[in-house]
Design a protein around this motif. Structure first.
Motif, PDB file in Angstrom:
ATOM      1  N   SER A 180       2.091  -3.818  -1.326  1.00 19.69           N
ATOM      2  CA  SER A 180       3.442  -3.862  -1.875  1.00 19.69           C
ATOM      3  C   SER A 180       4.394  -4.515  -0.884  1.00 19.69           C
ATOM      4  CB  SER A 180       3.926  -2.458  -2.223  1.00 19.69           C
ATOM      5  OG  SER A 180       4.275  -1.751  -1.049  1.00 19.69           O
ATOM      6  N   ASN A 181       5.614  -4.759  -1.323  1.00 21.56           N
ATOM      7  CA  ASN A 181       6.609  -5.441  -0.505  1.00 21.56           C
ATOM      8  C   ASN A 181       6.925  -4.699   0.785  1.00 21.56           C
ATOM      9  OD1 ASN A 181       9.807  -6.010   0.038  1.00 21.56           O
ATOM     10  ND2 ASN A 181       8.693  -7.827  -0.660  1.00 21.56           N
ATOM     11  N   ASN A 182       6.825  -3.385   0.786  1.00 22.79           N
ATOM     12  CA  ASN A 182       7.110  -2.641   2.008  1.00 22.79           C
ATOM     13  C   ASN A 182       5.859  -2.358   2.834  1.00 22.79           C
ATOM     14  OD1 ASN A 182       5.845  -0.492   0.721  1.00 22.79           O
ATOM     15  ND2 ASN A 182       7.614   0.869   0.798  1.00 22.79           N
ATOM     16  N   GLY A 183       4.726  -2.963   2.435  1.00 24.69           N
ATOM     17  CA  GLY A 183       3.494  -2.826   3.204  1.00 24.69           C
ATOM     18  C   GLY A 183       2.634  -1.638   2.809  1.00 24.69           C
ATOM     19  N   THR A 184       2.895  -1.054   1.661  1.00 24.37           N
ATOM     20  CA  THR A 184       2.070   0.061   1.196  1.00 24.37           C
ATOM     21  C   THR A 184       0.825  -0.487   0.516  1.00 24.37           C
ATOM     22  OG1 THR A 184       4.017   1.445   0.858  1.00 24.37           O
ATOM     23  CG2 THR A 184       2.014   2.117  -0.272  1.00 24.37           C
ATOM     24  N   ILE A 185      -0.315   0.072   0.862  1.00 22.00           N
ATOM     25  CA  ILE A 185      -1.569  -0.305   0.212  1.00 22.00           C
ATOM     26  C   ILE A 185      -1.573   0.367  -1.161  1.00 22.00           C
ATOM     27  CG2 ILE A 185      -4.087  -0.179   0.312  1.00 22.00           C
ATOM     28  CD1 ILE A 185      -3.724   0.010   3.428  1.00 22.00           C
ATOM     29  N   THR A 186      -1.693  -0.453  -2.194  1.00 25.55           N
ATOM     30  CA  THR A 186      -1.598   0.033  -3.562  1.00 25.55           C
ATOM     31  C   THR A 186      -2.963   0.094  -4.237  1.00 25.55           C
ATOM     32  OG1 THR A 186       0.591  -0.948  -3.629  1.00 25.55           O
ATOM     33  CG2 THR A 186      -0.328  -0.291  -5.723  1.00 25.55           C
ATOM     34  N   ALA A 187      -3.903  -0.684  -3.760  1.00 28.69           N
ATOM     35  CA  ALA A 187      -5.285  -0.647  -4.236  1.00 28.69           C
ATOM     36  C   ALA A 187      -6.137  -1.335  -3.176  1.00 28.69           C
ATOM     37  CB  ALA A 187      -5.432  -1.356  -5.577  1.00 28.69           C
ATOM     38  N   ALA A 188      -7.354  -0.820  -2.974  1.00 30.09           N
ATOM     39  CA  ALA A 188      -8.258  -1.391  -1.972  1.00 30.09           C
ATOM     40  C   ALA A 188      -9.686  -1.260  -2.478  1.00 30.09           C
ATOM     41  CB  ALA A 188      -8.095  -0.678  -0.634  1.00 30.09           C
ATOM     42  N   THR A 189     -10.370  -2.377  -2.619  1.00 27.30           N
ATOM     43  CA  THR A 189     -11.734  -2.366  -3.140  1.00 27.30           C
ATOM     44  C   THR A 189     -12.589  -1.339  -2.402  1.00 27.30           C
ATOM     45  OG1 THR A 189     -11.562  -4.728  -3.654  1.00 27.30           O
ATOM     46  CG2 THR A 189     -13.770  -3.788  -3.607  1.00 27.30           C
ATOM     47  N   GLY A 190     -13.097  -0.372  -3.163  1.00 24.97           N
ATOM     48  CA  GLY A 190     -14.003   0.620  -2.606  1.00 24.97           C
ATOM     49  C   GLY A 190     -13.385   1.602  -1.627  1.00 24.97           C
ATOM     50  N   GLN A 191     -12.062   1.611  -1.489  1.00 20.62           N
ATOM     51  CA  GLN A 191     -11.405   2.491  -0.527  1.00 20.62           C
ATOM     52  C   GLN A 191     -10.163   3.154  -1.124  1.00 20.62           C
ATOM     53  OE1 GLN A 191     -11.002  -0.632   2.547  1.00 20.62           O
ATOM     54  NE2 GLN A 191     -12.157   0.763   3.862  1.00 20.62           N
ATOM     55  N   PRO A 192     -10.307   3.973  -2.150  1.00 18.07           N
ATOM     56  CA  PRO A 192      -9.138   4.603  -2.774  1.00 18.07           C
ATOM     57  C   PRO A 192      -8.371   5.516  -1.822  1.00 18.07           C
ATOM     58  CG  PRO A 192     -11.163   5.598  -3.590  1.00 18.07           C
ATOM     59  CD  PRO A 192     -11.562   4.403  -2.769  1.00 18.07           C
ATOM     60  N   GLU A 193      -9.018   5.978  -0.766  1.00 14.37           N
ATOM     61  CA  GLU A 193      -8.332   6.856   0.190  1.00 14.37           C
ATOM     62  C   GLU A 193      -7.214   6.136   0.948  1.00 14.37           C
ATOM     63  OE1 GLU A 193     -11.729   4.907   2.382  1.00 14.37           O
ATOM     64  OE2 GLU A 193     -11.517   5.826   0.416  1.00 14.37           O
ATOM     65  N   LEU A 194      -7.194   4.800   0.912  1.00 15.23           N
ATOM     66  CA  LEU A 194      -6.136   4.031   1.583  1.00 15.23           C
ATOM     67  C   LEU A 194      -4.866   3.926   0.741  1.00 15.23           C
ATOM     68  CD1 LEU A 194      -8.135   1.081   3.200  1.00 15.23           C
ATOM     69  CD2 LEU A 194      -7.332   3.194   4.274  1.00 15.23           C
ATOM     70  N   ASN A 195      -4.965   4.190  -0.554  1.00 13.46           N
ATOM     71  CA  ASN A 195      -3.806   4.046  -1.437  1.00 13.46           C
ATOM     72  C   ASN A 195      -2.662   4.942  -0.989  1.00 13.46           C
ATOM     73  OD1 ASN A 195      -5.351   2.273  -2.857  1.00 13.46           O
ATOM     74  ND2 ASN A 195      -5.815   3.680  -4.510  1.00 13.46           N
ATOM     75  N   GLY A 196      -1.477   4.335  -0.896  1.00 11.82           N
ATOM     76  CA  GLY A 196      -0.289   5.067  -0.474  1.00 11.82           C
ATOM     77  C   GLY A 196      -0.057   4.995   1.025  1.00 11.82           C
ATOM     78  N   LYS A 197      -1.031   4.511   1.764  1.00  9.46           N
ATOM     79  CA  LYS A 197      -0.864   4.388   3.212  1.00  9.46           C
ATOM     80  C   LYS A 197      -0.198   3.053   3.531  1.00  9.46           C
ATOM     81  CE  LYS A 197      -4.780   7.305   4.552  1.00  9.46           C
ATOM     82  NZ  LYS A 197      -4.137   8.466   4.129  1.00  9.46           N
ATOM     83  N   ASN A 198       0.551   3.011   4.610  1.00  6.31           N
ATOM     84  CA  ASN A 198       1.224   1.786   5.012  1.00  6.31           C
ATOM     85  C   ASN A 198       0.338   0.991   5.956  1.00  6.31           C
ATOM     86  OD1 ASN A 198       3.261   0.002   6.562  1.00  6.31           O
ATOM     87  ND2 ASN A 198       4.397   0.786   4.809  1.00  6.31           N
ATOM     88  N   ILE A 199       0.424  -0.326   5.880  1.00  6.57           N
ATOM     89  CA  ILE A 199      -0.407  -1.170   6.739  1.00  6.57           C
ATOM     90  C   ILE A 199      -0.091  -0.954   8.217  1.00  6.57           C
ATOM     91  CG2 ILE A 199      -0.879  -2.940   5.017  1.00  6.57           C
ATOM     92  CD1 ILE A 199       1.307  -4.661   6.367  1.00  6.57           C
ATOM     93  N   ARG A 230      12.713  -9.835  -6.911  1.00  7.55           N
ATOM     94  CA  ARG A 230      12.895 -10.570  -5.656  1.00  7.55           C
ATOM     95  C   ARG A 230      12.131  -9.947  -4.495  1.00  7.55           C
ATOM     96  NH1 ARG A 230      19.280 -12.064  -6.180  1.00  7.55           N
ATOM     97  NH2 ARG A 230      18.998 -13.408  -7.987  1.00  7.55           N
ATOM     98  N   THR A 231      11.178  -9.100  -4.812  1.00  6.39           N
ATOM     99  CA  THR A 231      10.385  -8.440  -3.775  1.00  6.39           C
ATOM    100  C   THR A 231       8.914  -8.765  -3.993  1.00  6.39           C
ATOM    101  OG1 THR A 231      10.402  -6.452  -5.144  1.00  6.39           O
ATOM    102  CG2 THR A 231      12.016  -6.545  -3.363  1.00  6.39           C
ATOM    103  N   PRO A 232       8.441  -9.887  -3.427  1.00  8.29           N
ATOM    104  CA  PRO A 232       7.044 -10.271  -3.647  1.00  8.29           C
ATOM    105  C   PRO A 232       6.073  -9.264  -3.041  1.00  8.29           C
ATOM    106  CG  PRO A 232       8.048 -11.656  -1.968  1.00  8.29           C
ATOM    107  CD  PRO A 232       9.138 -10.797  -2.524  1.00  8.29           C
ATOM    108  N   TRP A 233       4.916  -9.185  -3.642  1.00  2.00           N
ATOM    109  CA  TRP A 233       3.799  -8.409  -3.133  1.00  2.00           C
ATOM    110  C   TRP A 233       2.741  -9.411  -2.673  1.00  2.00           C
ATOM    111  CZ3 TRP A 233       2.230  -3.269  -5.829  1.00  2.00           C
ATOM    112  CH2 TRP A 233       3.345  -2.463  -5.979  1.00  2.00           C
ATOM    113  N   SER A 234       1.613  -8.922  -2.202  1.00  2.41           N
ATOM    114  CA  SER A 234       0.560  -9.820  -1.750  1.00  2.41           C
ATOM    115  C   SER A 234      -0.809  -9.237  -2.062  1.00  2.41           C
ATOM    116  CB  SER A 234       0.678 -10.063  -0.235  1.00  2.41           C
ATOM    117  OG  SER A 234      -0.228 -11.056   0.190  1.00  2.41           O
ATOM    118  N   VAL A 235      -1.735 -10.135  -2.311  1.00  6.29           N
ATOM    119  CA  VAL A 235      -3.139  -9.770  -2.404  1.00  6.29           C
ATOM    120  C   VAL A 235      -3.777 -10.236  -1.107  1.00  6.29           C
ATOM    121  CG1 VAL A 235      -5.332 -10.236  -3.548  1.00  6.29           C
ATOM    122  CG2 VAL A 235      -3.284  -9.926  -4.901  1.00  6.29           C
ATOM    123  N   GLU A 236      -4.469  -9.320  -0.450  1.00  2.58           N
ATOM    124  CA  GLU A 236      -5.199  -9.645   0.771  1.00  2.58           C
ATOM    125  C   GLU A 236      -6.681  -9.652   0.413  1.00  2.58           C
ATOM    126  OE1 GLU A 236      -5.064  -7.564   4.978  1.00  2.58           O
ATOM    127  OE2 GLU A 236      -6.421  -6.549   3.576  1.00  2.58           O
TER     128      GLU A 236
END
Length: 181
Positions: free
Chosen positions: A89-108, A148-154
């Protein structure tokens, strides 16, 4: 499930309402916890203000449970499953992670040493590729409507997977050249 909205006039908890009200712009709200049916749910809201003749009347939007986004991330097969995808997300929150749901909601910032640089890439809506060690990482911006708040796919891929086909073709050329000699 239908429930009355809570805290929509409270900063933080009511950002899904207050941000489009203030900016009069479409907005995507970074992941937040919201109670639904007595259960705390991590969700994302995509909202648009309802404005007529300069008067704000409310919002229209959709809430997405992060579990839904996680299920989509888990279905993605990059380089036959060797690659991984994270939705940031725009503020660096992990919103989905392949095979790692425990990361959701954590900040990068809690997950990576170069979080400040990655956050600048996300918030700048930039595309970037980096190679660190044996991994290729690609950041691709995502724009939601007029928000006006882009997100990113890593996307992270072992570099060997990316170069495997080229290495195989180079070997074939060497073998053909050796046979011709």
């Amino acid at each position: 499930l239908l429930e009355p909205l809570l805290d929509y006039e409270t900063n933080g908890a009511g950002d899904y309402y207050l941000i489009p009200k203030k900016t009069r712009q479409e907005s995507i709200i970074d992941p937040y916890i919201y109670p639904i049916g007595g259960k705390d749910v991590l969700m994302v809201s995509l909202v648009a203000p309802i404005v007529a003749n300069g008067q704000f009347y409310g919002i229209a939007g959709v809430d997405l449970d992060v579990d839904f986004l996680q299920s989509l991330a888990d279905e993605v097969k990059i380089f036959n499953g060797a690659g991984r995808l994270r939705l940031l997300s725009n503020n660096g929150t992990i919103t989905a992670a392949t095979g790692q749901p425990e990361l959701n909601g954590k900040n990068i910032s809690d997950q990576m040493a170069n979080a400040k640089d990655v956050l600048a890439i996300i918030q700048g809506g930039k595309e970037q590729q980096t190679v660190e060690g044996n991994m290729l990482t690609i950041y691709a911006p995502i724009q939601f409507g007029d928000a006006r708040t882009p997100w990113s796919v890593e996307i992270t891929i072992p570099y060997a997977e990316v170069t495997a086909q080229a290495n195989q073709q180079a070997l074939q050329m060497v073998l053909i050249a050796a046979a011709m000699i």
